[in-house]
Design a protein around this motif. Structure first.
Motif, mmCIF file in Angstrom:
data_model
loop_
_atom_site.group_PDB
_atom_site.id
_atom_site.type_symbol
_atom_site.label_atom_id
_atom_site.label_comp_id
_atom_site.label_asym_id
_atom_site.label_seq_id
_atom_site.Cartn_x
_atom_site.Cartn_y
_atom_site.Cartn_z
ATOM 1 N N ASP A 97 0.728 -1.283 0.016
ATOM 2 C CA ASP A 97 -0.044 0.087 0.046
ATOM 3 C C ASP A 97 0.984 1.369 0.020
ATOM 4 O OD1 ASP A 97 -2.291 -1.604 -0.111
ATOM 5 O OD2 ASP A 97 -2.789 -1.484 2.461
ATOM 6 N N CYS A 98 2.001 1.388 0.826
ATOM 7 C CA CYS A 98 2.769 2.417 0.693
ATOM 8 C C CYS A 98 3.536 2.689 -0.572
ATOM 9 C CB CYS A 98 3.761 2.342 1.709
ATOM 10 S SG CYS A 98 3.202 2.447 3.429
ATOM 11 N N ALA A 99 4.037 1.491 -1.086
ATOM 12 C CA ALA A 99 4.532 1.700 -2.431
ATOM 13 C C ALA A 99 3.711 2.502 -3.416
ATOM 14 C CB ALA A 99 5.015 0.618 -3.111
ATOM 15 N N VAL A 100 2.282 2.042 -3.492
ATOM 16 C CA VAL A 100 1.075 2.653 -4.331
ATOM 17 C C VAL A 100 1.130 3.971 -4.115
ATOM 18 C CG1 VAL A 100 -1.277 2.421 -5.027
ATOM 19 C CG2 VAL A 100 0.173 0.269 -5.027
ATOM 20 N N PHE B 290 16.881 4.819 -2.839
ATOM 21 C CA PHE B 290 16.368 5.431 -1.857
ATOM 22 C C PHE B 290 15.402 4.300 -0.946
ATOM 23 C CE2 PHE B 290 16.820 8.838 -4.856
ATOM 24 C CZ PHE B 290 17.046 9.776 -4.276
ATOM 25 N N PRO B 291 16.267 3.697 0.181
ATOM 26 C CA PRO B 291 15.853 2.690 0.986
ATOM 27 C C PRO B 291 14.799 3.111 2.127
ATOM 28 C CG PRO B 291 17.838 2.788 1.581
ATOM 29 C CD PRO B 291 17.491 4.012 0.448
ATOM 30 N N ALA B 292 13.802 2.375 2.365
ATOM 31 C CA ALA B 292 12.927 2.407 3.632
ATOM 32 C C ALA B 292 12.490 1.133 4.003
ATOM 33 C CB ALA B 292 11.816 3.617 3.327
ATOM 34 N N ILE B 293 13.004 0.758 5.494
ATOM 35 C CA ILE B 293 12.361 -0.394 5.891
ATOM 36 C C ILE B 293 11.240 -0.338 6.753
ATOM 37 C CG2 ILE B 293 13.005 -2.339 7.164
ATOM 38 C CD1 ILE B 293 16.024 -2.071 6.310
ATOM 39 N N LEU B 294 9.984 -0.973 6.764
ATOM 40 C CA LEU B 294 9.062 -0.731 7.537
ATOM 41 C C LEU B 294 9.104 -2.006 8.563
ATOM 42 C CD1 LEU B 294 6.014 -0.439 5.139
ATOM 43 C CD2 LEU B 294 7.605 1.511 5.905
ATOM 44 N N GLN C 2 3.243 2.449 15.072
ATOM 45 C CA GLN C 2 2.409 1.748 16.168
ATOM 46 C C GLN C 2 1.214 1.052 15.461
ATOM 47 O OE1 GLN C 2 3.259 0.823 19.474
ATOM 48 N NE2 GLN C 2 5.317 1.500 18.765
ATOM 49 N N ASN C 3 0.809 1.812 14.458
ATOM 50 C CA ASN C 3 -0.435 1.137 13.701
ATOM 51 C C ASN C 3 -0.393 1.269 12.255
ATOM 52 O OD1 ASN C 3 -1.173 4.313 12.613
ATOM 53 N ND2 ASN C 3 -1.412 4.618 14.726
ATOM 54 N N TYR C 4 -1.383 1.026 11.330
ATOM 55 C CA TYR C 4 -1.151 0.889 10.194
ATOM 56 C C TYR C 4 -2.113 2.011 9.317
ATOM 57 C CZ TYR C 4 0.969 -3.622 10.738
ATOM 58 O OH TYR C 4 1.699 -4.633 10.978
ATOM 59 N N HIS C 5 -1.974 3.102 10.122
ATOM 60 C CA HIS C 5 -2.563 4.273 9.154
ATOM 61 C C HIS C 5 -1.679 4.761 8.293
ATOM 62 C CE1 HIS C 5 -5.224 7.722 8.388
ATOM 63 N NE2 HIS C 5 -4.408 8.597 8.743
ATOM 64 N N ASN C 6 -2.168 4.351 6.879
ATOM 65 C CA ASN C 6 -1.132 4.466 6.111
ATOM 66 C C ASN C 6 -0.637 6.073 5.535
ATOM 67 O OD1 ASN C 6 -0.588 1.624 5.011
ATOM 68 N ND2 ASN C 6 -2.380 1.587 3.942
ATOM 69 N N GLY D 181 -0.228 8.181 7.782
ATOM 70 C CA GLY D 181 0.795 8.571 8.764
ATOM 71 C C GLY D 181 2.054 8.114 8.322
ATOM 72 N N VAL D 182 2.290 6.635 7.903
ATOM 73 C CA VAL D 182 3.342 6.266 7.449
ATOM 74 C C VAL D 182 4.052 6.885 6.335
ATOM 75 C CG1 VAL D 182 4.231 3.964 6.678
ATOM 76 C CG2 VAL D 182 2.840 3.951 8.379
ATOM 77 N N ILE D 183 3.419 7.189 5.376
ATOM 78 C CA ILE D 183 3.736 7.917 4.062
ATOM 79 C C ILE D 183 4.143 9.363 4.609
ATOM 80 C CG2 ILE D 183 2.680 9.334 2.063
ATOM 81 C CD1 ILE D 183 3.278 6.375 1.604
ATOM 82 N N ASP D 184 3.522 9.998 5.495
ATOM 83 C CA ASP D 184 4.153 11.224 5.943
ATOM 84 C C ASP D 184 5.762 11.102 6.391
ATOM 85 O OD1 ASP D 184 1.889 12.690 5.466
ATOM 86 O OD2 ASP D 184 1.104 12.442 7.425
ATOM 87 N N ILE D 185 6.157 10.128 6.968
ATOM 88 C CA ILE D 185 7.329 9.601 7.380
ATOM 89 C C ILE D 185 7.993 9.045 6.155
ATOM 90 C CG2 ILE D 185 8.609 8.085 8.870
ATOM 91 C CD1 ILE D 185 6.362 7.608 10.635
#
Length: 328
Positions: free
Chosen positions: A34-37, A210-214, A310-314, A316-320
């Motif tokens: 989902d983050c990739a999309v 440009f790497p990122a590890i979830l 902590q959660n899966y609110h995408n 919020g993760v995308i903001d990071i």
């Protein structure tokens, strides 16, 4: 040779620029697809065409649409996806096989002026693509048979004597890696580290990565694993396994050992109930996620950003993630 400091920066390969490659890695059920999309959609809003490239060892198989959680058309969000379902289950896709095709695929995407986003959780695939392949000569079949016939404690004791450095880096119960290291040193006369120091074909030095590890909170991740397997059953995973079993493929093939296949095959053969299969499949998924989590936390270079949440609110993760990729 210039390098971009943002995924949406322009680049000119002919001028010597190292083209961008985004990487979103994470354990199964971490939300990386989902983050990739969402990242791809943001880049396309900024005028940069994107292509998502699969780096998951189950999603490469055409036979595993449901059990690999391959993105549906709706989940792809209008973004082109490549190397999903690209291998027939009758053909094993090793890390070297995948890396060879992925290297060409990424080069094609760059030649088209687009930005590739690599997404997956198969660490060996990612490492082989970026760092290259160790030129280990073919293993003598007699040596392989001899090593594979040993009990794991026997093989580990032999490895401690014949390649102590490698043995010190492995868990005594790591059957696969112990056998591999022992067969290499016995067949070639050189330890595995000797061959790994000679790796070739990696693209790490040819791209701007440009790497990122979830790394989501573990308990939430395990709950997602359970939910994912239950939803696979609802979507028709049992029928998918029945079709696969009808092909009568070699049980040793990776597609036949993928999480969910042996568990649901046991229902087909009457070895256990569907409830037992769900329990087994959920546990196998959690175990796999745990191994991926550990590998991704410790094995990639320390400078690769680890995104803990902590959660899966995408959103919020995308903001990071966006600042990590130079998108402000």
């Amino acid at each position: 040779m210039s390098t971009a400091n943002s995924l949406d920066a322009s680049y000119d390969i002919e001028a010597g620029d190292r083209p961008p490659l985004a990487l979103i890695a994470g354990p199964t059920a971490s939300g990386k697809s989902d983050c990739a999309v969402m990242l791809a959609q943001e880049l396309e809003r900024r005028g940069r065409r994107t292509v998502i490239v699969n780096a998951d060892s189950s999603q490469v198989y055409a036979d595993l649409t449901i059990l690999s959680a391959r993105p549906t058309e709706d989940e792809m969000g209008g973004i082109e996806h490549r190397l999903f379902g690209a291998w027939d289950g009758a053909q094993s896709c090793s890390a070297a096989d995948w890396a060879r095709v992925a290297r060409d695929t990424i080069a094609d995407v760059h030649a088209e002026g687009a930005v590739p986003i690599l997404v997956g959780g198969t660490g060996l695939y990612i490492r082989t693509l970026l760092d290259g392949i160790a030129p280990v000569p073919p293993i003598d079949p007699h040596v392989r048979d001899e090593v594979r016939a040993l009990r794991v404690e026997q093989a580990f004791a032999a490895l401690q004597a014949e390649d102590p450095d490698r043995a010190a880096r492995l868990a005594p119960a790591d059957t696969t890696r112990i056998a591999r290291a022992l067969e290499v040193v016995r067949s070639t006369g050189k330890p595995l580290a000797h061959w790994q120091a000679m790796t070739t074909g990696g693209i790490g030095d040819a791209v701007t990565l440009f790497p990122a590890i979830l790394l989501p909170e573990r308990q939430a991740l395990y709950e997602r694993c359970d939910l994912r397997f239950a939803r696979m059953i609802e979507r028709g995973a049992m029928a998918e396994v029945q079709v696969l079993l009808a092909r009568r493929l070699d049980p040793a093939l990776p597609v036949m050992r993928a999480i969910g296949v042996p568990e649901l095959a046991g229902v087909v053969t009457g070895s256990w109930s569907l409830d037992d299969a769900i329990m087994r499949g959920s546990q196998a998924t959690r175990n796999y996620a745990k191994r991926q989590y550990t590998w991704l936390r410790h094995q990639p270079p320390p400078e690769w950003p680890r995104v803990e949440f902590q959660n899966y609110h995408n959103v919020g993760v995308i903001d990071i993630l966006f600042p990590i990729f130079g998108l402000t």
